[in-house]
Scaffold this active site. Structure first.
Site, PDB file in Angstrom:
ATOM      1  N   HIS A 131       1.821 -24.870  23.031  1.00 62.92           N
ATOM      2  CA  HIS A 131       1.515 -25.169  21.629  1.00 62.92           C
ATOM      3  C   HIS A 131       0.089 -25.683  21.506  1.00 62.92           C
ATOM      4  CE1 HIS A 131       5.783 -24.780  21.048  1.00 62.92           C
ATOM      5  NE2 HIS A 131       6.010 -25.738  21.908  1.00 62.92           N
ATOM      6  N   GLU A 181       6.074 -32.241  21.910  1.00 62.81           N
ATOM      7  CA  GLU A 181       7.527 -32.298  21.992  1.00 62.81           C
ATOM      8  C   GLU A 181       7.940 -33.034  23.242  1.00 62.81           C
ATOM      9  OE1 GLU A 181       7.823 -27.892  22.119  1.00 62.81           O
ATOM     10  OE2 GLU A 181       9.040 -28.178  23.919  1.00 62.81           O
ATOM     11  N   HIS A 241       5.052 -24.555  29.203  1.00 58.33           N
ATOM     12  CA  HIS A 241       6.398 -25.061  29.468  1.00 58.33           C
ATOM     13  C   HIS A 241       7.460 -24.018  29.182  1.00 58.33           C
ATOM     14  CE1 HIS A 241       5.537 -25.886  25.230  1.00 58.33           C
ATOM     15  NE2 HIS A 241       6.834 -25.760  25.004  1.00 58.33           N
ATOM     16  N   ARG A 277       3.505 -17.496  22.891  1.00 59.45           N
ATOM     17  CA  ARG A 277       4.308 -17.033  24.025  1.00 59.45           C
ATOM     18  C   ARG A 277       3.371 -16.468  25.078  1.00 59.45           C
ATOM     19  NH1 ARG A 277       8.004 -13.578  21.646  1.00 59.45           N
ATOM     20  NH2 ARG A 277       9.447 -15.262  21.207  1.00 59.45           N
TER      21      ARG A 277
END
Ligand code: ZN
Length: 312
Positions: free
Chosen positions: A99, A117, A174, A194
């Site tokens: 991200h 996150e 991740h 992605r």
């Protein structure tokens, strides 16, 4: 004035190619199929806005309540409810992703927010692992490894156990791998690049990759975010702070008696991940997700429970 009620949220379940059936078998949610990957447990996001169960707020969702009654959330401002709590059942591996931070997202994604996150491992199969970070020494080496498709060498795979906790900062590659049940607390944003999808096909086609954006935002070399757990005894509860970052603070709580606390926060997210008890006269049990609104005052929770709590 009578005491404010905790806001009860109904989960929104999402099917995913990598999902399984544990959101039904472990948490008792009404899953749509054996490929259910995500339970959006506390969300005001348009892609899965949780209905509010309290009769007082009939017909509302967390997203609509955020807009109509900002005082419930301490008038903190912002267009949407800022956090998103999910439970993820990964039967198969998720794609490797990254991200952007707020700054990159603002410029390149139409003013969107970046995403930080964190993951609490609720359960996992023996030998389960995750991908977190990479082994390239520099951006140039990372590009070279990608061009030569040296994925196994590039990706940093880490064994996991129940109870582990990871903070995923923007720029950190991740992926959750198969056999893992995770509770994720994150900024409410959907900007995901992605990076690699194991060459898999969905409906006969590979899913879109975002290699250039991924390379642009991935931090190299990788630096793990150290986790310093701090545990205190608060009456009938063992309270462990897992992380405090600019976007959220997350706690794991084990209640084995009476736990009273005045959070004094704009709002507090409470997810019951085990056991049952009574919160100010209301029964709560494993799989329930609640939000304590601003001005809730002293919370009184009694029982034998495991919780993940978070606030801004
Ligand atoms: Zn992510």
């Amino acid at each position: 004035m009578s005491k404010k009620e905790a806001i009860r949220l109904e989960p929104v379940l999402q099917e995913k190619i990598w999902g399984g059936s544990r959101l039904g078998s472990v948490f008792g949610y009404a899953i749509p199929s054996g490929h259910t990957g995500e339970c959006w447990a506390i969300s005001g996001h348009a892609n899965g806005d949780c209905p509010v169960a309290n009769p007082e707020y009939a017909g509302e969702t967390l997203g609509s309540l955020w807009k109509k009654q900002p005082e419930l959330f301490g008038n903190v401002g912002g267009e949407t409810f800022p956090l998103l709590i999910k439970i993820i059942d990964a039967k198969d591996d998720l794609s490797i992703q990254v991200h952007p931070n707020d700054e990159y997202a603002r410029v390149h994604e139409n003013g969107a927010l970046g995403k930080t996150e964190c993951w609490y491992v609720l359960d996992c199969d023996p030998g389960a692992s995750i991908i977190i970070g990479h082994n390239a020494a520099s951006p140039a080496e990372m590009r070279e490894m990608v061009e030569q498709e040296r994925w196994t060498e590039l990706l940093r795979e880490v064994p996991i156990q129940k109870g582990d906790f990871f903070q995923i900062d923007p720029g950190c590659l991740h992926a959750i791998k198969g056999g893992t049940l995770i509770l994720e607390t994150q900024q409410s944003s959907d900007v995901t690049y992605r990076f690699y999808d194991y060459g898999r096909l969905e409906n006969g086609k590979p899913r879109a990759l975002h290699i250039e954006q991924s390379l642009a935002v991935t931090q190299a070399p990788f630096q793990p975010h150290p986790i310093h757990r701090e545990t205190v005894r608060e009456g009938g509860a063992q309270v462990t702070r897992l992380v405090a970052c600019p976007y959220y603070t997350v706690f794991r709580v084990e209640v084995d008696g009476l736990w009273e606390k005045d959070w004094d926060q704009p709002f507090v997210n409470v997810s019951v991940i085990g056991g049952e008890g009574v919160l100010d006269g209301q029964k709560v049990k494993k799989g329930d997700h609640l939000l304590l609104p601003a001005g809730y005052g002293k919370m009184s929770l009694e029982g034998t429970l495991e919780l993940i709590c978070s606030h801004l």
